[in-house]
Design an enzyme around this catalytic site. Sequence first.
Site, PDB file in Angstrom:
ATOM      1  N   SER A   1       0.794  -1.234   0.000  1.00 32.92           N
ATOM      2  CA  SER A   1       0.000   0.000   0.000  1.00 32.92           C
ATOM      3  C   SER A   1       0.824   1.281   0.000  1.00 32.92           C
ATOM      4  CB  SER A   1      -0.981  -0.005   1.179  1.00 32.92           C
ATOM      5  OG  SER A   1      -0.298  -0.124   2.405  1.00 32.92           O
TER       6      SER A   1
ATOM      7  N   GLU B   1      -2.917  -5.756 -26.144  1.00 35.26           N
ATOM      8  CA  GLU B   1      -2.163  -6.398 -25.067  1.00 35.26           C
ATOM      9  C   GLU B   1      -2.122  -5.495 -23.838  1.00 35.26           C
ATOM     10  OE1 GLU B   1      -0.526  -9.489 -24.962  1.00 35.26           O
ATOM     11  OE2 GLU B   1      -1.826  -9.802 -26.677  1.00 35.26           O
TER      12      GLU B   1
ATOM     13  N   HIS C   1      -3.616  -5.687 -19.212  1.00 36.73           N
ATOM     14  CA  HIS C   1      -2.824  -5.509 -17.999  1.00 36.73           C
ATOM     15  C   HIS C   1      -2.837  -4.044 -17.568  1.00 36.73           C
ATOM     16  CE1 HIS C   1      -1.278  -9.584 -18.390  1.00 36.73           C
ATOM     17  NE2 HIS C   1      -1.148  -9.323 -19.666  1.00 36.73           N
TER      18      HIS C   1
ATOM     19  N   SER D   1     -10.074   7.652 -30.748  1.00 38.75           N
ATOM     20  CA  SER D   1     -11.272   7.094 -31.376  1.00 38.75           C
ATOM     21  C   SER D   1     -11.324   7.437 -32.855  1.00 38.75           C
ATOM     22  CB  SER D   1     -12.535   7.623 -30.690  1.00 38.75           C
ATOM     23  OG  SER D   1     -13.685   7.197 -31.391  1.00 38.75           O
TER      24      SER D   1
ATOM     25  N   ALA E   1       2.822   3.602  -8.688  1.00 39.69           N
ATOM     26  CA  ALA E   1       4.056   2.813  -8.776  1.00 39.69           C
ATOM     27  C   ALA E   1       3.799   1.321  -8.605  1.00 39.69           C
ATOM     28  CB  ALA E   1       5.056   3.306  -7.732  1.00 39.69           C
TER      29      ALA E   1
ATOM     30  N   ARG F   1       5.541  -7.421 -18.653  1.00 33.95           N
ATOM     31  CA  ARG F   1       5.760  -6.934 -20.008  1.00 33.95           C
ATOM     32  C   ARG F   1       7.199  -6.526 -20.295  1.00 33.95           C
ATOM     33  NH1 ARG F   1       2.372  -9.558 -22.882  1.00 33.95           N
ATOM     34  NH2 ARG F   1       0.209  -9.221 -22.294  1.00 33.95           N
TER      35      ARG F   1
END
Length: 544
Positions: free
Chosen positions: A64, A84, A88, A401, A488, A498
């Site tokens: 936390s 992708e 995540h 968009s 973070a 990744r």
Amino acid sequence: MDDSQPRFLDDVTVELVKHSASDTDVLWAARVSTAGEQSLDEIGKDPERSKGLINYLMRDRHGSPFEHNAMTFLVSAPIFVFREFHRHRVGWCLAGDSEITLVSEKGHVRRRTIAELYRLWHHGVEDTLPMTRGGVSWHAKAGKWNAQVRIAGVFHYLGLYDTRESAESAVAAFRAENPSKRTRKLASVHRNHVRCYDETTLLASRARILDVMESGVKRLIRLTTAGGRSVRCSVDHAMLTPDGWRKAGELEVGDELMAAGTAPRPSEALIPPSLRRGIGVWTSMQRGRLIKETDTCYLCSGSFPREELTLDHVVPVAADLLKALDERNLAPACRSCHRKKTDSEQALAKRGGKVSIAKPDPIVSIEEDGEEMTYDLSVEGPWHNFLANGIVVHNSYNEESGRYRELQPKFYVPGGARKLVQEGRPGKYVFVEGTEEQHKVVTEAMETSYRQSYAAYQEMLEAGVAREVARAVLPVGLFSSMYATCNARSLMHFLSLRTKSEQAKVPSFPQREIEMVAEKMEAAWAELMPLTHAAFVANGRVAP
């Protein structure tokens, strides 16, 4: 260079747009929870002590303290990278039991939990018809009714019966004992619309769901309002307040959230037809002065020539007549956005009844509420919000968009260092260097395909076809842009999945293009929070 000609790029760009992130945020959060507010004056006085505390928090996975910061990145990359990326995504998440308000085209309202929407969206629903064939037929030679059923290609003979009713009962009993139902995805689920709100007028509208995402196990807080509404979300989830968007973790008891409500519907009789015509004429006269040759739609932020823009009353005339002739209440809007906004405002032009609107609802309690699987929606603009348990919240995935602006011809072509050949079987494979001939084939094939698809896109636009239809011919190698906001801790989760590193305790094998995005995000973060980044690397690149 002609902007209509395709450009081919072999790299991605990541820009840190804004942030409130430093190592002292982590130290502050950790020390105030253990030693109290009086310890905050000591922060930064002993660098080695600060480094040791951050390393301890990272090593023992006290997560936390790493959440009290924020970074917003502007990412420009091929569309296939974002497919992708949003799997995540970092930050804004809701508990699975959050009820989402859905609205049909006719205005009928129903509610589903976000976990149920995720299941229906990705896994389909159980079909009501058994996946069997066969049944009852007349057997002329035997003079009886024949009963048989085929399941998954195998016939099951159930015998001959004197009456049709007996044969049908045998088939029904067999099917009941041997259920065979298939799972399918219903297209209607992907046509669902959520209740959303115009953030200027606060009037209710509809927005199509673009995706439903599972966002991982996150720490949750519960916000409860005086009106009896309650929502469970991550501390980073954006909530609409009378002062704009704020993160849930920044709110305090007494702050107000915007929630679903109603207001008396203004009467059309309040504005005489002659006055309406006069307002329309005056507004049209301001176009040449208030709209530039090329200007920006204030609703979708797209760039358009003047002839594709109209002046829109930001606060509708029916809502506030005093602003009807106020230039400050006029802003350029593209045809698509203006039509959508006008449709949502038509309710104001009817006599009597009530209109749905967002209203303030004060917070009476904020509580920690454990950790569990979380979810989020991506919804169509121009207002990227929806209702969760009656409270207006924001979606966390804002990609460029193609409905509201013409997409630019920037396409991805792998550079010479990109490994092209996959060796090995799924789950146990490696990528190796390609030959010069393979790189030539890839480059020529991609550039030819990109030119043809963008020419087809331009041809449809010139013929007057809507952007949202014409964009269907564009490939996933087209560059798009997106704002991504995270803290973070959530960024470390993303980086652990990744990026590929020999220092990682848990190996990851990301696609190279999204790894390029992750590397640039990590570089920017490392400059902001060097002690936190060093502790992340030293402890095996595992998020706390």
